[in-house]
Design a protein around this motif. Structure first.
Motif, PDB file in Angstrom:
ATOM      1  N   SER B  64      -7.600  23.420 -65.982  1.00 57.08           N
ATOM      2  CA  SER B  64      -7.446  22.400 -64.955  1.00 57.08           C
ATOM      3  C   SER B  64      -8.435  21.256 -65.055  1.00 57.08           C
ATOM      4  CB  SER B  64      -7.630  23.033 -63.565  1.00 57.08           C
ATOM      5  OG  SER B  64      -8.993  23.406 -63.408  1.00 57.08           O
ATOM      6  N   GLY B  65      -9.544  21.467 -65.782  1.00 56.35           N
ATOM      7  CA  GLY B  65     -10.541  20.399 -65.831  1.00 56.35           C
ATOM      8  C   GLY B  65     -11.597  20.520 -64.746  1.00 56.35           C
ATOM      9  N   TRP B  66     -11.435  21.459 -63.828  1.00 50.32           N
ATOM     10  CA  TRP B  66     -12.448  21.685 -62.787  1.00 50.32           C
ATOM     11  C   TRP B  66     -13.655  22.381 -63.382  1.00 50.32           C
ATOM     12  CZ3 TRP B  66     -12.583  21.169 -57.333  1.00 50.32           C
ATOM     13  CH2 TRP B  66     -11.431  20.653 -56.744  1.00 50.32           C
ATOM     14  N   LYS B  67     -14.816  22.110 -62.787  1.00 51.91           N
ATOM     15  CA  LYS B  67     -16.014  22.869 -63.118  1.00 51.91           C
ATOM     16  C   LYS B  67     -16.245  23.881 -62.001  1.00 51.91           C
ATOM     17  CE  LYS B  67     -17.755  20.467 -66.754  1.00 51.91           C
ATOM     18  NZ  LYS B  67     -16.424  20.161 -67.274  1.00 51.91           N
ATOM     19  N   LEU B  68     -16.649  25.089 -62.400  1.00 52.93           N
ATOM     20  CA  LEU B  68     -16.834  26.165 -61.412  1.00 52.93           C
ATOM     21  C   LEU B  68     -17.842  25.757 -60.341  1.00 52.93           C
ATOM     22  CD1 LEU B  68     -15.915  28.994 -60.727  1.00 52.93           C
ATOM     23  CD2 LEU B  68     -17.769  29.897 -62.142  1.00 52.93           C
ATOM     24  N   ARG B  69     -18.886  25.050 -60.792  1.00 50.20           N
ATOM     25  CA  ARG B  69     -19.932  24.641 -59.843  1.00 50.20           C
ATOM     26  C   ARG B  69     -19.344  23.732 -58.768  1.00 50.20           C
ATOM     27  NH1 ARG B  69     -24.451  21.820 -62.882  1.00 50.20           N
ATOM     28  NH2 ARG B  69     -24.486  23.785 -63.977  1.00 50.20           N
ATOM     29  N   ARG B  70     -18.415  22.863 -59.183  1.00 50.24           N
ATOM     30  CA  ARG B  70     -17.827  21.904 -58.250  1.00 50.24           C
ATOM     31  C   ARG B  70     -16.962  22.623 -57.215  1.00 50.24           C
ATOM     32  NH1 ARG B  70     -18.432  18.216 -55.063  1.00 50.24           N
ATOM     33  NH2 ARG B  70     -16.741  16.760 -54.709  1.00 50.24           N
ATOM     34  N   VAL B  71     -16.166  23.599 -57.698  1.00 47.73           N
ATOM     35  CA  VAL B  71     -15.331  24.379 -56.783  1.00 47.73           C
ATOM     36  C   VAL B  71     -16.203  25.101 -55.773  1.00 47.73           C
ATOM     37  CG1 VAL B  71     -13.763  26.345 -56.581  1.00 47.73           C
ATOM     38  CG2 VAL B  71     -13.455  24.715 -58.423  1.00 47.73           C
ATOM     39  N   ALA B  72     -17.272  25.715 -56.273  1.00 46.82           N
ATOM     40  CA  ALA B  72     -18.175  26.471 -55.390  1.00 46.82           C
ATOM     41  C   ALA B  72     -18.805  25.540 -54.369  1.00 46.82           C
ATOM     42  CB  ALA B  72     -19.252  27.166 -56.226  1.00 46.82           C
ATOM     43  N   SER B  73     -19.248  24.373 -54.838  1.00 45.53           N
ATOM     44  CA  SER B  73     -19.930  23.466 -53.907  1.00 45.53           C
ATOM     45  C   SER B  73     -18.961  22.935 -52.862  1.00 45.53           C
ATOM     46  CB  SER B  73     -20.647  22.359 -54.694  1.00 45.53           C
ATOM     47  OG  SER B  73     -20.146  21.111 -54.388  1.00 45.53           O
ATOM     48  N   LEU B  74     -17.704  22.662 -53.261  1.00 45.32           N
ATOM     49  CA  LEU B  74     -16.694  22.219 -52.287  1.00 45.32           C
ATOM     50  C   LEU B  74     -16.421  23.304 -51.271  1.00 45.32           C
ATOM     51  CD1 LEU B  74     -13.680  20.329 -53.917  1.00 45.32           C
ATOM     52  CD2 LEU B  74     -15.203  19.537 -52.114  1.00 45.32           C
ATOM     53  N   GLY B  75     -16.341  24.548 -51.777  1.00 40.08           N
ATOM     54  CA  GLY B  75     -16.064  25.686 -50.900  1.00 40.08           C
ATOM     55  C   GLY B  75     -17.152  25.846 -49.847  1.00 40.08           C
ATOM     56  N   VAL B  76     -18.391  25.742 -50.290  1.00 42.05           N
ATOM     57  CA  VAL B  76     -19.536  25.881 -49.359  1.00 42.05           C
ATOM     58  C   VAL B  76     -19.498  24.745 -48.339  1.00 42.05           C
ATOM     59  CG1 VAL B  76     -22.048  25.706 -49.196  1.00 42.05           C
ATOM     60  CG2 VAL B  76     -21.023  27.160 -50.951  1.00 42.05           C
ATOM     61  N   GLN B  77     -19.258  23.528 -48.826  1.00 41.95           N
ATOM     62  CA  GLN B  77     -19.225  22.385 -47.916  1.00 41.95           C
ATOM     63  C   GLN B  77     -18.095  22.524 -46.889  1.00 41.95           C
ATOM     64  OE1 GLN B  77     -18.726  18.560 -49.851  1.00 41.95           O
ATOM     65  NE2 GLN B  77     -19.523  17.466 -48.077  1.00 41.95           N
ATOM     66  N   ALA B  78     -16.943  23.034 -47.350  1.00 41.65           N
ATOM     67  CA  ALA B  78     -15.807  23.217 -46.446  1.00 41.65           C
ATOM     68  C   ALA B  78     -16.164  24.188 -45.335  1.00 41.65           C
ATOM     69  CB  ALA B  78     -14.588  23.745 -47.215  1.00 41.65           C
ATOM     70  N   VAL B  79     -16.772  25.298 -45.739  1.00 45.30           N
ATOM     71  CA  VAL B  79     -17.122  26.331 -44.761  1.00 45.30           C
ATOM     72  C   VAL B  79     -18.142  25.792 -43.758  1.00 45.30           C
ATOM     73  CG1 VAL B  79     -18.413  28.483 -44.549  1.00 45.30           C
ATOM     74  CG2 VAL B  79     -16.542  28.324 -46.184  1.00 45.30           C
ATOM     75  N   ARG B  80     -19.088  25.000 -44.237  1.00 46.37           N
ATOM     76  CA  ARG B  80     -20.122  24.475 -43.340  1.00 46.37           C
ATOM     77  C   ARG B  80     -19.607  23.399 -42.410  1.00 46.37           C
ATOM     78  NH1 ARG B  80     -25.162  24.157 -47.438  1.00 46.37           N
ATOM     79  NH2 ARG B  80     -25.794  26.338 -47.211  1.00 46.37           N
ATOM     80  N   SER B  81     -18.587  22.643 -42.834  1.00 49.45           N
ATOM     81  CA  SER B  81     -18.190  21.489 -42.022  1.00 49.45           C
ATOM     82  C   SER B  81     -17.006  21.793 -41.119  1.00 49.45           C
ATOM     83  CB  SER B  81     -17.862  20.305 -42.930  1.00 49.45           C
ATOM     84  OG  SER B  81     -16.772  20.644 -43.745  1.00 49.45           O
ATOM     85  N   MET B  82     -16.367  22.958 -41.338  1.00 49.57           N
ATOM     86  CA  MET B  82     -15.193  23.244 -40.504  1.00 49.57           C
ATOM     87  C   MET B  82     -15.396  24.500 -39.684  1.00 49.57           C
ATOM     88  SD  MET B  82     -12.183  21.720 -42.792  1.00 49.57           S
ATOM     89  CE  MET B  82     -12.342  20.007 -43.222  1.00 49.57           C
TER      90      MET B  82
END
Lengths: 288, 82
Positions: B64-82
Motif C-alpha cells: 500500500s505504500g503506508w509506513k507502519l509508524r505512520r499507521v500507528a501514529s494515526l491510530g494513537v492520535q485518533a484514540v486521543r482526539s475522539m
C-alpha cells in the motif's frame, strides 16, 4: 418532541470509507436507539416555522425580514441593535447570527475567522416517497438512517459526505474545509455532484426530484473557536459562538446551538432576577 | 459559565483535539483504500492458497505504500482526539 415536525428517528448510523470503486462501512442499526429517541432528522423549512410559532405562543414578537446592521452602545454597555434607521433597545442582546456573526465582529469579540476554521456544506434535498426511503435504507415505520462518509465523496479534500433519511426525501451533500478546498482548485458544487453520482451513492437518490439545493458555512475549529462569549449586554450562542463539532462519527451543531441557547437563557434569567442587568458592566461579566 | 457545566461545553472539551486529527490528509483517501485492500485480499478467492488473516493484512499493507509508524501514529492520535 411529540408535536415538533420530526421526519424520522435515527436507529441506523453508517460510517462509510468511500473509495472510487469500493467502500468499507461500519453499519450500525440498534433497536435501542428508538427508546428513548435521541437523534432525529428534521427539515429546517418546517422546523424553523414551528419554532417561531412556539415562540409567538410564549409571547415573543418575531420580526422576520429585518437585517440587524449593528449594535447600539451606551459607553461600554451594549443596549440594543440597529436595523437601518431603527433602533431596538434591550437589557440583553443575544447574538445567534450564524458562523460569520457580524455582531461578534462589531462587538470586538473576534475578527473574521481564518479559512482553516471554516467549512462549507452543500446540500440537496431529494424527494422520493416514504416507501422508497424505507426500501433503500432498510427501515421500518418511522425509523431513519444517518450516513457519515469520508474519502472519495470529497475527492481527497478535507471534509466528508452525509446522507440523512427524511420521511419521504433524502438530504444528501458534502462539507469541505475552506482552506483545503481553495488549495485543491476544485469547487464545492463539483465535489457535491461527484458524490451524488458515485456508483455506491447514486442508487439512493435514483429517480428522485430535487426539492432544495443550498449551502451553509460551518465552524470546524472546535473548542479553540470559543472566544469569550459575553460582553456587557451581549451573549453569543450557537454557530455564532463556534458551537459545532465533527467527532468523526457524527456532525453536531443543532443540539449544541439549542444547548448553548438554554445555558444563555438560564444565565440571563438569573442575572435578571438578581437585578444585575441594571447596567454595571463588571457585574454582568462575573454574574454570568 | 452555564454552558461549560452542560454537555455543550464538556463535549467541546472532549473533542477539542478532533479538528487537528482531521487535518491528516490520509483520512480523506488513503485510509479507506488501505482497509478496502485488506478486505479485498480476504474476499477475493482467486484459487491462490489462503494465508492467515494477519499475513493477508500484512501483505496488503506492504503493497500500500503506508509506513507502519505512520499507521500507528494515526491510530494513537485518533484514540486521543475522539
Amino acid at each position: 418532541m411529540e408535536n415538533a415536525p420530526i421526519e424520522r428517528h435515527i436507529t441506523r448510523n453508517c460510517l462509510s470509507f468511500l473509495n472510487p470503486t469500493s467502500f468499507v462501512n461500519v453499519d450500525y442499526w440498534d433497536a435501542r436507539l428508538a427508546e428513548p429517541v435521541n437523534a432525529v432528522t428534521v427539515l429546517r423549512a418546517k422546523l424553523d416555522l414551528w419554532l417561531a410559532e412556539q415562540c409567538e405562543e410564549a409571547g415573543v414578537t418575531v420580526m422576520p425580514g429585518i437585517k440587524v446592521e449593528g449594535l447600539v452602545r451606551e459607553g461600554n454597555q451594549i443596549v440594543g441593535i440597529r436595523a437601518g434607521e431603527d433602533e431596538l433597545t434591550a437589557k440583553v442582546v443575544v447574538a445567534a447570527d450564524g458562523i460569520n456573526s457580524f455582531i461578534s465582529q462589531d462587538a470586538g469579540i473576534r475578527a473574521k475567522e481564518p479559512m482553516k476554521n471554516l467549512a462549507v456544506g452543500v446540500k440537496s434535498v431529494i424527494k422520493l416517497s416514504e416507501e422508497k426511503v424505507r426500501d433503500r435504507f432498510h427501515l421500518t415505520d418511522d425509523e431513519g438512517a444517518a450516513y457519515a462518509v469520508v474519502g472519495d465523496c470529497t475527492q481527497g479534500v478535507a471534509g466528508g459526505g452525509f446522507l440523512y433519511s427524511n420521511r419521504d426525501s433524502v438530504s444528501i451533500g458534502i462539507v469541505v474545509r475552506l482552506d483545503d478546498l481553495a488549495a485543491s482548485g476544485k469547487s464545492s458544487s463539483e465535489l457535491h455532484d461527484h458524490f451524488l453520482s458515485h456508483p455506491a451513492i447514486a442508487p439512493f437518490i435514483e429517480g428522485g426530484e430535487l426539492l432544495e439545493y443550498g449551502c451553509h458555512m460551518v465552524a470546524e475549529g472546535g473548542k479553540k473557536m470559543q472566544h469569550d462569549l459575553v460582553r456587557p449586554g451581549l451573549v453569543v450562542i450557537g454557530d455564532a459562538a463556534g458551537f459545532t463539532l465533527n467527532s468523526g462519527f457524527t456532525l453536531r451543531g443543532m443540539d449544541l446551538a439549542a444547548g448553548s441557547a438554554q445555558a444563555a437563557a438560564v444565565a440571563i434569567g438569573a442575572a435578571l432576577d438578581a437585578g444585575l442587568l441594571a447596567g454595571v458592566a463588571g457585574t454582568l461579566r462575573s454574574g454570568v | 459559565m452555564e454552558y461549560e457545566a452542560s454537555y455543550v461545553g464538556q463535549d467541546m472539551t472532549t473533542y477539542a483535539k478532533a479538528p487537528d486529527f482531521l487535518e491528516n490528509k490520509e483520512m480523506y483517501g488513503a485510509v479507506g483504500e488501505l482497509v478496502a485492500d485488506v478486505l479485498h485480499d480476504i474476499y477475493n478467492l482467486d484459487l491462490s492458497p489462503r494465508k492467515s488473516l494477519v499475513k493477508t493484512a500484512w501483505g496488503a499493507f506492504k503493497c500500500s505504500g503506508w509506513k507502519l509508524r505512520r499507521v500507528a501514529s494515526l491510530g494513537v492520535q485518533a484514540v486521543r482526539s475522539m
